[in-house]
Design an enzyme around this catalytic site. Sequence first.
Site, PDB file in Angstrom:
ATOM      1  N   ASP A   1      -8.504  -1.740  -4.408  1.00  0.00           N
ATOM      2  CA  ASP A   1      -7.644  -1.838  -3.232  1.00  0.00           C
ATOM      3  C   ASP A   1      -6.669  -0.667  -3.152  1.00  0.00           C
ATOM      4  O   ASP A   1      -6.149  -0.198  -4.164  1.00  0.00           O
ATOM      5  CB  ASP A   1      -6.855  -3.152  -3.347  1.00  0.00           C
ATOM      6  CG  ASP A   1      -5.937  -3.428  -2.168  1.00  0.00           C
ATOM      7  OD1 ASP A   1      -6.466  -3.665  -1.070  1.00  0.00           O
ATOM      8  OD2 ASP A   1      -4.701  -3.391  -2.343  1.00  0.00           O
TER       9      ASP A   1
ATOM     10  N   GLU B   1     -11.131   1.668  -1.781  1.00  0.00           N
ATOM     11  CA  GLU B   1     -10.672   1.541  -0.401  1.00  0.00           C
ATOM     12  C   GLU B   1      -9.759   2.715  -0.051  1.00  0.00           C
ATOM     13  O   GLU B   1      -8.618   2.795  -0.524  1.00  0.00           O
ATOM     14  CB  GLU B   1      -9.908   0.234  -0.182  1.00  0.00           C
ATOM     15  CG  GLU B   1      -9.614   0.015   1.298  1.00  0.00           C
ATOM     16  CD  GLU B   1      -8.199  -0.433   1.606  1.00  0.00           C
ATOM     17  OE1 GLU B   1      -7.963  -0.844   2.746  1.00  0.00           O
ATOM     18  OE2 GLU B   1      -7.304  -0.356   0.735  1.00  0.00           O
TER      19      GLU B   1
HETATM   20  C1  QV4 Z   1       6.912  -6.325   5.887  1.00  0.00           C
HETATM   21  C2  QV4 Z   1       7.157  -5.019   6.617  1.00  0.00           C
HETATM   22  C3  QV4 Z   1       7.717  -3.982   5.681  1.00  0.00           C
HETATM   23  C4  QV4 Z   1       8.998  -4.550   5.133  1.00  0.00           C
HETATM   24  C5  QV4 Z   1       8.746  -5.896   4.453  1.00  0.00           C
HETATM   25  C6  QV4 Z   1      10.036  -6.533   4.022  1.00  0.00           C
HETATM   26  O1  QV4 Z   1       5.912  -4.532   7.151  1.00  0.00           O
HETATM   27  O2  QV4 Z   1       7.960  -2.758   6.346  1.00  0.00           O
HETATM   28  O3  QV4 Z   1       9.547  -3.638   4.188  1.00  0.00           O
HETATM   29  O4  QV4 Z   1       8.081  -6.822   5.318  1.00  0.00           O
HETATM   30  O5  QV4 Z   1       9.807  -7.591   3.160  1.00  0.00           O
HETATM   31  C7  QV4 Z   1       2.346  -8.317   4.156  1.00  0.00           C
HETATM   32  C8  QV4 Z   1       2.910  -8.365   5.564  1.00  0.00           C
HETATM   33  C9  QV4 Z   1       3.860  -7.200   5.800  1.00  0.00           C
HETATM   34  C10 QV4 Z   1       4.984  -7.283   4.759  1.00  0.00           C
HETATM   35  C11 QV4 Z   1       4.337  -7.225   3.380  1.00  0.00           C
HETATM   36  C12 QV4 Z   1       5.362  -7.352   2.269  1.00  0.00           C
HETATM   37  O6  QV4 Z   1       1.856  -8.321   6.506  1.00  0.00           O
HETATM   38  O7  QV4 Z   1       4.397  -7.279   7.104  1.00  0.00           O
HETATM   39  O8  QV4 Z   1       5.859  -6.154   4.923  1.00  0.00           O
HETATM   40  O9  QV4 Z   1       3.390  -8.310   3.224  1.00  0.00           O
HETATM   41  O10 QV4 Z   1       5.993  -8.588   2.300  1.00  0.00           O
HETATM   42  C13 QV4 Z   1      -2.663  -7.036   3.116  1.00  0.00           C
HETATM   43  C14 QV4 Z   1      -2.205  -7.179   4.569  1.00  0.00           C
HETATM   44  C15 QV4 Z   1      -0.772  -6.744   4.740  1.00  0.00           C
HETATM   45  C16 QV4 Z   1       0.100  -7.530   3.772  1.00  0.00           C
HETATM   46  C17 QV4 Z   1      -0.382  -7.178   2.371  1.00  0.00           C
HETATM   47  C18 QV4 Z   1       0.438  -7.850   1.269  1.00  0.00           C
HETATM   48  O11 QV4 Z   1      -3.047  -6.384   5.383  1.00  0.00           O
HETATM   49  O12 QV4 Z   1      -0.352  -7.040   6.071  1.00  0.00           O
HETATM   50  O13 QV4 Z   1       1.485  -7.191   3.952  1.00  0.00           O
HETATM   51  O14 QV4 Z   1      -1.736  -7.626   2.229  1.00  0.00           O
HETATM   52  O15 QV4 Z   1       0.406  -9.224   1.414  1.00  0.00           O
HETATM   53  C19 QV4 Z   1      -3.148   0.716   4.929  1.00  0.00           C
HETATM   54  C20 QV4 Z   1      -3.513   0.948   3.464  1.00  0.00           C
HETATM   55  C21 QV4 Z   1      -4.680   0.103   3.025  1.00  0.00           C
HETATM   56  C22 QV4 Z   1      -4.486  -1.370   3.406  1.00  0.00           C
HETATM   57  C23 QV4 Z   1      -4.272  -1.430   4.915  1.00  0.00           C
HETATM   58  C24 QV4 Z   1      -4.065  -2.839   5.419  1.00  0.00           C
HETATM   59  O16 QV4 Z   1      -3.804   2.319   3.249  1.00  0.00           O
HETATM   60  O17 QV4 Z   1      -4.806   0.227   1.627  1.00  0.00           O
HETATM   61  O18 QV4 Z   1      -3.126  -0.665   5.266  1.00  0.00           O
HETATM   62  N1  QV4 Z   1      -5.598  -2.207   2.967  1.00  0.00           N
HETATM   63  C25 QV4 Z   1      -5.555  -2.949   1.690  1.00  0.00           C
HETATM   64  C26 QV4 Z   1      -6.099  -4.356   1.816  1.00  0.00           C
HETATM   65  C27 QV4 Z   1      -5.153  -5.197   2.622  1.00  0.00           C
HETATM   66  C28 QV4 Z   1      -3.855  -5.346   1.867  1.00  0.00           C
HETATM   67  C29 QV4 Z   1      -3.466  -4.154   1.119  1.00  0.00           C
HETATM   68  C30 QV4 Z   1      -4.228  -3.015   1.072  1.00  0.00           C
HETATM   69  C31 QV4 Z   1      -2.292  -4.267   0.248  1.00  0.00           C
HETATM   70  O19 QV4 Z   1      -7.393  -4.322   2.350  1.00  0.00           O
HETATM   71  O20 QV4 Z   1      -5.704  -6.463   2.920  1.00  0.00           O
HETATM   72  O21 QV4 Z   1      -2.795  -5.661   2.804  1.00  0.00           O
HETATM   73  O22 QV4 Z   1      -2.774  -4.818  -0.974  1.00  0.00           O
HETATM   74  O23 QV4 Z   1      -4.064   1.373   5.767  1.00  0.00           O
END
Ligand code: QV4
Length: 511
Positions: A212, A248
């Site tokens: 990831d 990824e």
């Molecule tokens: C939010 C705000 C932040 C703020 C924070 C404050 O966005 O700016 O600072 O609150 O507490 C979730 C929420 C997100 C939140 C975050 C932390 O959606 O709003 O921040 O938690 O509390 C998945 C989801 C994300 C989720 C994350 C962790 O998609 O929404 O965040 O899990 O639970 C980029 C990357 C790529 C990524 C892609 C989605 O380059 O690597 O974005 N893809 C992978 C996974 C994906 C996962 C992650 C990475 C993180 O496939 O499923 O994100 O592990 O392109």
Amino acid sequence: MKLLILVALFGLSLSYHNPHTKHGRTSIVHLFEWRWKDIAEECERYLAPNGYGGVQISPPNEHIILSDPWRPWWQRYQPIGYNLCSRSGTEAELKDMITRCNNVGVNIYVDAVINHMCGAGGGEGKHSSCGSYFNTHAKDFPSVPFSAWDFNDGKCNTGSGDIENYNDIYQVRDCRLVSLLDLALEKDYVRGKAADFMNKLIDMGVAGFRVDACKHMWPGDLAAVYGKLNNLNTKWFSAGSRPFIYQEVIDLGGEPITASQYSDLGRVTEFKYGAKLGTVFRKWNNEKLYYLSNWGEGWGFMPSGNALVFIDNHDNQRGHGAGGSILTFWDPRLYKMAVGMMLAHPYGVTRVMSSFRWDRNFVNGKDQNDWIGPPSYSDGTTKPVPINPDTTCGDGWVCEHRWRQIRNMVIFRNVVNGEALVNWWDNKSNQIAFGRGSRGFIVINNDDWNLEETLNTGLPSGTYCDVISGQKEGNACTGKQVSVDGNGRAYFKISNSDEDPFVAIHVESKL
Ligand code: QV4
Ligand code: CA
């Protein structure tokens, strides 16, 4: 001597690119958020008999449990430690699944989240899905253990501590992705903890990892972690096999961090593939199916041997990551054609998505419910996957991998494995056809008029059963029949109003 070193280096770098699938199977299915118990049964009752080579599972390690929103699917991308209990089940259930899937020749690939722990606002005195205590204020994760020393904050220069600018490669690697506490993978201690976690899974029998958020880790740090990994378990894999690694990295162009910076280390997810193919099947930007005659590297994709491809994934099917043109089960007719195209075409290692349904609620084009977790009981535990008498799934599990058209194209890909793309035909619009050696042939009509054509299939003469409208059962055909003459030519008629306007035949669908 020089040559020997070169061979050794080359061999080493390519060794992580091999998925180690068995019995000529070629595709992986992502059983997103499935329970280990259900995956074990699915391997035995469905995946092995239908030629699936492996399963990508959701992150198996302990994660945060969130109540606002209620138990979102993405809580599993917020690790608390590396104990193996999660929303999908216990360590014993995980182990049983890995054993049972391996015993029927279906590999398990683990979604490994090693860039970060949970969000900075995760809380104090909270407990993980395994019950482990943690405190994000103190950056204390005693179950690993990680403490404040093991995070990158000192290296990040943005005001918020989060990634603010994707054009700055230092921010992207050393700052927090959406506030997720960013691990200092340059430290041998942190690398070791990540590798120990992955090695425990390798020893249990997994065949590799989807890693990831690789864009957010330095390639050198990843190389060091991969270098610490054990060979695969010789109970199921040949001695000296390295784990399959697919990383990824969302590279749609326009950023300084590119997929190619990671492709020596292992395969990389080719996100341009689904984005472009969605545009073509939707006919956006005046795209036409016949432009696919040089599909693959000809479209600016990475070399086939480095690519892991898919039409949609768990992020972009709900607007996370990258979106827009992506086709999903919500557009079933175009989706089946696009998945069919992917599975017929030789490019890349292919991954099929298997989703759960949720109630979408669009406000100004954004789905307010993109967070909703898998089908669950009111206490938050995930529901099992019930199988209906007609072989589809119930209770909100979509099971695209069981759709006849998709499952039969997974088999098609196995039957034509290793054969070159031959006998390309198109009508300079949205009708195309091509073969794979003399073993299979596909015809697609995405125009608003009928296709009626005699084409060179390259197949031996005989009567074939179309595996899209039906399939061969015993010596009967439940779908359309196609007769190939002594010169390999066959007449195809595909109405633009057919339920599925494409036809596929292969040597094992011959009557
Ligand atoms: C939010 C705000 C932040 C703020 C924070 C404050 O966005 O700016 O600072 O609150 O507490 C979730 C929420 C997100 C939140 C975050 C932390 O959606 O709003 O921040 O938690 O509390 C998945 C989801 C994300 C989720 C994350 C962790 O998609 O929404 O965040 O899990 O639970 C980029 C990357 C790529 C990524 C892609 C989605 O380059 O690597 O974005 N893809 C992978 C996974 C994906 C996962 C992650 C990475 C993180 O496939 O499923 O994100 O592990 O392109
Ligand atoms: Ca990072």
